[in-house]
Design an enzyme around this catalytic site. Sequence first.
Site, PDB file in Angstrom:
ATOM      1  N   HIS A  18      32.668  35.122  35.960  1.00  0.00           N
ATOM      2  CA  HIS A  18      34.268  34.938  36.236  1.00  0.00           C
ATOM      3  C   HIS A  18      33.363  34.680  38.110  1.00  0.00           C
ATOM      4  CE1 HIS A  18      36.802  37.111  34.296  1.00  0.00           C
ATOM      5  NE2 HIS A  18      36.202  37.156  33.004  1.00  0.00           N
ATOM      6  N   ASP A  63      32.912  33.272  46.662  1.00  0.00           N
ATOM      7  CA  ASP A  63      34.310  34.868  45.710  1.00  0.00           C
ATOM      8  C   ASP A  63      34.548  33.313  44.918  1.00  0.00           C
ATOM      9  OD1 ASP A  63      36.051  36.724  44.104  1.00  0.00           O
ATOM     10  OD2 ASP A  63      37.256  36.514  46.343  1.00  0.00           O
TER      11      ASP A  63
END
Length: 478
Positions: free
Chosen positions: A175, A383
């Site tokens: 992720h 991110d």
Amino acid sequence: MKIAADDPSSTAPGAAPIRPIVIAANRLPVMRDNTTENGWAPSPGGLVRALLPMLRSSGGTWVGWTGTPDDPTEPFTVDGVDCYPIDISAKEVELYYEGFSNDGLWPLYHDALRESTYDIAQWEAYQRVNERFAITLANIAPPNAIVWIHDYQLQLVPAMLRQQRPDITIGFFLHIPFPPYELFSRLPWRNEIIDGLLGCDLIGFQRPKGATNFAACASQLRKSDIGENVIHNAGHRTELGVFPISIDFAEVEEMAAGRATRKLTSQIRTRLGDPEVILLGVDRLDYTKGIGLRLRAFGALLESGELDPERCVMVQVATPTREAVEHYQDERREIERLVGEINGRFSRIGLPVIHYLYQTLSYDDLIALYRAGDVMLVTPFRDGMNLVAKEYAAAHIDGDGVLVLSEFAGAADELTDAVLVNPHDDRALQESIVTAVEMHRHERRARMAGLREQVKRMDVQGWADRFYAALARAAENQ
Ligand code: G6P
């Protein structure tokens, strides 16, 4: 090697796999919480918010931690998902979770934004907990199962599991970003991590760069043979793919359209003093998210007069996370100092310019806030994806609102109708905030339509379907 994001048209929508599915992630979808009626609350972070709707619709089992140390809970069912808790001791929380995962891997994988700790006791605890996950998975996975392992906390599980259960198909999704060789090679246990992941049939990444970085590391460190989207190592083949994660668009839209949300949204505006512009930030309180930078940009614009404190209000939700880790404590202190400083300078009695909530809000409250936000600021230094950006677009059923988005968030690849910005560039960040605040209604609506269309087209079910389809193909090719 060539890696492109999977074509959304390549899988029939809703093509749920027929084989039994077992998910493994550090956290279960719920964590213990004495303040709720049933003693459970949703776990924090985008990972759980993305996976739960997907698993709910396809049925399956989830192996993970309850978020409480020394908590030997029996298996239980939540929202139709069977949960198998992994017990983690207080010492292991300190070494495996706070230490190796969040003070070692997390900063290293995020551009080394903070110094990583490399500690042998932490590494040993990481191995031990990964082994515990692998043993549990080996025991509970039905024959012919698909096991889908998630994120940086569990990178050793694939190889450990393959050794015990060569019959099952193993997928892994990272992720967060996978770092370039120059950073990854700092890790004293770099070879073990690569070997752990090469136990998979398929490894999924958020962005193409993650996959190419991983392939380069496998080639340099393990002399693996790299083909097109595939790595051959020790007689086993591992495919690589790019699968940008998403949200349940329909669910967010439905929640946003509800009467209760509309009421809450207008209450929020009133309570904020009916400002012309509400600027919004919603993040876990993490140094990767660029919260301080954003506050500084807001303060500088108030100072220069480019934003009027009587017209603009900022709301910053910072969800508590990893509070025992020092980098997080430092970051919190700095953010709270900045909020105090800017409020002290520009607020009026009863009307602060920044409303700061160091709290975990319910999803309902968040959706109402998204709807109230005229300008959403998502400005991380780095991110993996950032689902807040996608949730904001899905919640804006009014077709209005502007998203300011960092180029360094995975979401920037898809959300090209956002105002994209390099958050390291102070002036550019300030300019992009002004652009967003002053944007003409026609442009706002056109951009928001583009954002919403994109998120709707690439939602979380499609993400899971594409991953499963690629995993099935990888298993056949084995
Ligand atoms: C990110 C990570 C997840 C993690 C979540 C919440 O989304 O990718 O793996 O679960 O943050 O962080 P926490 O440390 O509270 O689990």
